[in-house]
Design an enzyme around this catalytic site. Structure first.
Site, PDB file in Angstrom:
ATOM      1  N   SER A  95     -25.653 -27.584 -44.881  1.00  0.00           N
ATOM      2  CA  SER A  95     -25.999 -28.397 -46.045  1.00  0.00           C
ATOM      3  C   SER A  95     -26.035 -29.890 -45.706  1.00  0.00           C
ATOM      4  CB  SER A  95     -25.030 -28.090 -47.188  1.00  0.00           C
ATOM      5  OG  SER A  95     -25.437 -28.730 -48.369  1.00  0.00           O
ATOM      6  N   ASP A 238     -30.910 -33.240 -49.521  1.00  0.00           N
ATOM      7  CA  ASP A 238     -29.795 -33.031 -48.597  1.00  0.00           C
ATOM      8  C   ASP A 238     -30.283 -32.130 -47.446  1.00  0.00           C
ATOM      9  OD1 ASP A 238     -29.756 -30.438 -49.740  1.00  0.00           O
ATOM     10  OD2 ASP A 238     -27.595 -30.283 -49.507  1.00  0.00           O
ATOM     11  N   ASP A 240     -30.145 -29.030 -46.550  1.00  0.00           N
ATOM     12  CA  ASP A 240     -30.784 -27.716 -46.703  1.00  0.00           C
ATOM     13  C   ASP A 240     -31.659 -27.656 -47.948  1.00  0.00           C
ATOM     14  OD1 ASP A 240     -28.594 -27.624 -48.471  1.00  0.00           O
ATOM     15  OD2 ASP A 240     -28.328 -25.462 -48.203  1.00  0.00           O
ATOM     16  N   ASP A 242     -31.243 -27.822 -51.085  1.00  0.00           N
ATOM     17  CA  ASP A 242     -30.906 -27.155 -52.345  1.00  0.00           C
ATOM     18  C   ASP A 242     -30.580 -28.184 -53.425  1.00  0.00           C
ATOM     19  OD1 ASP A 242     -28.440 -27.882 -51.310  1.00  0.00           O
ATOM     20  OD2 ASP A 242     -27.454 -25.975 -51.773  1.00  0.00           O
TER      21      ASP A 242
END
Ligand code: MG
Length: 452
Positions: A95, A238, A240, A242
């Protein structure tokens, strides 16, 4: 039994606590647990291929098919798991953490992240090592799904509307943080009709642009880019993809809770009513803005899988976290950065007001976060004793103890990852919030001194 999954999956420093051995063993557990094909993807980190290959070896050794999606945003993997016949998903990502970190997120057959019982099932298989030792002709196959990113992009464009941003579409700076957002987000925003200036869009796990946590400090050059091209808004993802955060046309960083309040309030207003789900740690600005629009807020324990789970159970209109992780239930029950980017860009294009003007209508609060050292084994007793000392009418014990007072609220909760009790306080100004935090912290400290 040990605990493997934190608030958001398994995560650590590569070569230290995040190793190929761990990925292999977790792969064996996922393959045993999944009872069907597992879709596997990675973010752009340099250790991604190594950990993915170990994960895939584990999954196939347990007899399950492992399907490689390549580099893709976490929500793109979750979308394909839900929309096609995958039994589960596994995403190699850390992440927003620095490049030396990596981790593994798991999703169940409906694309959501596992909650309590499901996590316990995987952990039990992992710690008991109850994996099959299969003969050569029972090993699972490995294959590829090259359509994961396109399938996801098409779904968002369908949901928001192709070429629907009008004759004078917004100019948007899109900062992909050298992560998987670069595979899809600039393209989706162009398809909606926006003028897109993409930066840090090339995948590069050394993160040459900036670290992948979208903080104001990391986004200094993004803010400069918004000002330089006179954009209507900036968007930064960010590591990843999400979640994402926004920058106004004036170059102001927008904290995640204000984006959550903005979108939740607009959703409720469009619908005349509706339930919005968010963790107890969220800013009061979310409840204020949602209630002003005619809606209601329900608080959950901290963690996006829990928010998504409660949203499904309660058929909520909208939900999300104060870090900018928003969940659009018509699209899918997980945090989704590109969906958020597309929705907000459309909302800005549809409104006469600028993003900054719309945000001005949301009440402002200041949050203070502190902590008190507390051994893990003492946390339960500290929380219990603290609860007994609280003298207030309005108390929420969904996760820790949240106390609402006329001047603001405080929340005391045990950290899920560190030997700490966390103390949050929020009020209309910093001085008041600091005062509330100081009192709560002193109360917790004196109990820890007695108990520990
Ligand atoms: Mg993330």
């Amino acid at each position: 039994m040990g605990e493997l999954f934190g608030t958001n999956g398994v995560r650590g420093v590569v070569g230290d606590d995040m190793t190929p051995e761990l990925a292999l063993r977790l792969g064996r557990a996922i393959g045993t647990w999944s009872e069907g094909p597992v879709l596997v993807g990675t973010d752009t980190r340099t250790s991604g291929p190594m950990l993915r290959d170990a994960l895939v070896a584990g999954i196939t050794s347990a007899g399950a098919e492992a399907v490689d999606a390549g580099v893709a945003p976490t929500p793109a993997i979750q979308y394909s798991v839900e929309e096609t016949d995958y039994a589960a998903g596994a995403i190699v990502t850390a992440s927003h953490n620095p490049p030396e970190f990596n981790g593994i997120k798991v999703c169940t057959g409906d694309g959501t992240e596992p909650v309590n019982d499901e996590v316990a099932d995987i952990e039990e298989i992992y710690f008991d090592e109850s994996f099959p030792d299969l003969a050569w002709d029972s090993v699972g196959p490995r294959s590829e799904d090259p359509n994961v990113v396109d399938r996801y992009a098409d779904a968002i464009v369908d949901e928001v509307g192709e070429d629907k941003l009008g004759d004078d579409p917004p100019t948007v700076v899109v900062d992909c943080a050298n992560g998987p957002a670069g595979t899809v987000s600039p393209d989706v925003l162009r398809r909606l009709g926006a003028h897109v200036v993409a930066i840090n869009a090339q995948p590069d796990g050394s993160f040459p642009g900036h670290d992948s946590e979208p903080t104001p400090e990391n986004l200094a050059s993004t803010i400069q880019a918004v000002e330089a091209v006179d954009a209507d808004l900036g968007i930064a993802f960010d590591g990843d993809a999400d979640r994402c955060v926004f920058i106004t046309g004036e170059g102001e960083y927008v904290p995640g809770e204000r984006t959550l309040a903005l979108v939740a309030g607009a959703m409720v207003e469009n619908n005349d009513e509706g339930l919005v789900v968010t963790p107890v740690s969220s800013s009061q600005c979310v409840a204020d803005h949602v209630e002003n629009a005619g809606g209601e807020v329900e608080y959950t324990a901290v963690g996006s899988p829990i928010v998504a789970d409660v949203m499904q159970q309660r058929r909520a209109l909208f939900g999300g976290e104060e870090n900018g992780g928003l969940i659009f239930p018509d699209h899918q029950y997980c945090r989704d950065g590109t969906m958020t980017a597309a929705w907000v860009t459309k909302h800005v294009a549809d409104n006469d007001e600028t993003l900054a003007e719309m945000l001005d209508e949301i009440p402002g609060y200041r949050l203070v976060k502190q902590s008190v050292d507390c051994p893990d084994e003492a946390k339960d007793e500290v929380l219990e004793r603290y609860t007994e000392t609280v003298d207030a009418d309005d108390v929420d014990t969904t996760d820790g103890v949240k106390v609402f007072r006329s001047e603001g609220w405080t929340l005391v909760r045990p950290s899920g990852t560190e030997p700490l009790m966390r103390v949050y306080a929020e009020a209309r100004d910093h001085e008041q919030a600091a005062k509330l935090a100081k009192h709560a912290r002193a109360d917790v400290q004196s109990i820890v001194d007695e108990v520990a």
